[in-house]
Design an enzyme around this catalytic site. Structure first.
Site, PDB file in Angstrom:
ATOM      1  N   GLU A  45       0.840  -1.204   0.000  1.00 50.38           N
ATOM      2  CA  GLU A  45       0.000   0.000   0.000  1.00 50.38           C
ATOM      3  C   GLU A  45       0.875   1.254   0.000  1.00 50.38           C
ATOM      4  O   GLU A  45       0.617   2.210  -0.747  1.00 50.38           O
ATOM      5  CB  GLU A  45      -0.893  -0.009   1.241  1.00 50.38           C
ATOM      6  CG  GLU A  45      -1.704   1.254   1.448  1.00 50.38           C
ATOM      7  CD  GLU A  45      -2.145   1.417   2.884  1.00 50.38           C
ATOM      8  OE1 GLU A  45      -2.393   2.568   3.292  1.00 50.38           O
ATOM      9  OE2 GLU A  45      -2.224   0.402   3.606  1.00 50.38           O
ATOM     10  N   ASP A  49       0.737   3.811  -3.154  1.00 51.60           N
ATOM     11  CA  ASP A  49       0.337   5.202  -2.939  1.00 51.60           C
ATOM     12  C   ASP A  49       1.263   6.147  -3.702  1.00 51.60           C
ATOM     13  O   ASP A  49       0.811   7.072  -4.381  1.00 51.60           O
ATOM     14  CB  ASP A  49       0.378   5.506  -1.442  1.00 51.60           C
ATOM     15  CG  ASP A  49       0.122   6.973  -1.137  1.00 51.60           C
ATOM     16  OD1 ASP A  49      -0.951   7.480  -1.479  1.00 51.60           O
ATOM     17  OD2 ASP A  49       1.015   7.622  -0.569  1.00 51.60           O
ATOM     18  N   ASP A 118      -7.135   1.165   0.485  1.00 51.28           N
ATOM     19  CA  ASP A 118      -5.784   0.687   0.798  1.00 51.28           C
ATOM     20  C   ASP A 118      -5.424  -0.537  -0.046  1.00 51.28           C
ATOM     21  O   ASP A 118      -4.284  -0.682  -0.511  1.00 51.28           O
ATOM     22  CB  ASP A 118      -5.664   0.331   2.275  1.00 51.28           C
ATOM     23  CG  ASP A 118      -5.726   1.557   3.176  1.00 51.28           C
ATOM     24  OD1 ASP A 118      -5.637   2.683   2.653  1.00 51.28           O
ATOM     25  OD2 ASP A 118      -5.887   1.383   4.406  1.00 51.28           O
ATOM     26  N   GLU A 121      -4.469   0.466  -3.558  1.00 53.68           N
ATOM     27  CA  GLU A 121      -3.094   0.982  -3.595  1.00 53.68           C
ATOM     28  C   GLU A 121      -2.097  -0.175  -3.530  1.00 53.68           C
ATOM     29  O   GLU A 121      -1.072  -0.154  -4.224  1.00 53.68           O
ATOM     30  CB  GLU A 121      -2.858   1.940  -2.428  1.00 53.68           C
ATOM     31  CG  GLU A 121      -3.531   3.284  -2.611  1.00 53.68           C
ATOM     32  CD  GLU A 121      -3.226   4.258  -1.493  1.00 53.68           C
ATOM     33  OE1 GLU A 121      -3.155   5.459  -1.777  1.00 53.68           O
ATOM     34  OE2 GLU A 121      -3.058   3.811  -0.331  1.00 53.68           O
TER      35      GLU A 121
END
Length: 228
Positions: A45, A49, A118, A121
């Site tokens: 994650e 991101d 999440d 990502e």
């Protein structure tokens, strides 16, 4: 349902299926199974991101070639956010494929905004590690094509105050109050700090160059954290 089925939904074939397995594994599952921390999706994650932000930034740099930095930043903000990631996760039914702990599953984790966002990502991070920048870029631009188009055309919904009010009032009558905590800077360049209360309970904070911008940011924070 299995990982291979989800990979087909993504339109991407993993060379290392273990990366996808990690991307779909929530920390609650690891905790209950007493597995190693690295087997959950939090590290992926973190990586996803950064690459999601970079891919969208590059896309907008070329798509909005004659626009100023301020507009690029605002447009990116309505794409690179928890809400758009969650909506993408819903479109590909990622919640159905997540490995969750029993408690998280029973409390509605498969539909929780933060968990879906999440996980998306983490999937982006997994694709990057598996196939490199171009494969991750291809995936993001394909999955978020509609979101990007709406953002570039100015149609993407970004009135967070209205959305929050509608969602709160759908649960019953509630008193919403935006309180200016303080102002910083000279008159021509002020920054406003706002606290958002719902029935007296703090549910979000925001800052902005105007009171309205700060309130929008506070409402957005409340929507993303769901502390109400």
């Amino acid at each position: 349902m299995n990982d291979l089925e989800f990979a087909k939904k993504l339109g991407y074939e993993f060379r290392d299926p273990e990366l996808l397995r990690h991307a779909l594994t929530h920390s609650s599952f690891i905790n209950e199974s007493k597995m190693e921390y690295s087997a959950n999706n939090e590290r992926l994650e973190f990586l996803g991101d950064a690459f999601f932000d970079a891919i969208i930034s590059e896309c907008l740099y070329h798509r909005l070639a004659h626009e100023e930095e301020g507009l690029l930043t605002k447009t990116r903000a309505v794409i690179v956010c928890e809400r758009s990631l969650m909506e993408c996760g819903v479109r590909v039914n990622i919640g159905d494929y997540l490995r969750l702990g029993k408690g998280e599953n029973q409390s509605g984790g498969r539909h929780r905004t933060s968990i879906l966002a999440d996980a998306m990502e983490a999937v982006i991070g997994a694709v990057y590690l598996d196939g490199g920048w171009e494969k991750a870029r291809e995936l993001v631009l394909r999955l978020f094509d509609r979101t990007i188009e709406e953002a570039v055309s100015g149609k993407l919904y970004s009135d967070y105050k209205t959305e929050l009010q509608e969602r709160l009032q759908a649960r019953g009558e509630v008193v919403i109050h935006y309180e200016i905590e303080r102002e910083e800077g000279p008159d021509h360049d002020k920054t406003f700090f706002v606290k958002l209360l719902a029935d007296g309970k703090e549910i979000g904070r925001g800052t902005g160059r105007s009171k309205k911008e700060a309130e929008q940011h506070a409402a957005r924070t409340a929507l993303e954290t769901e502390r109400w």
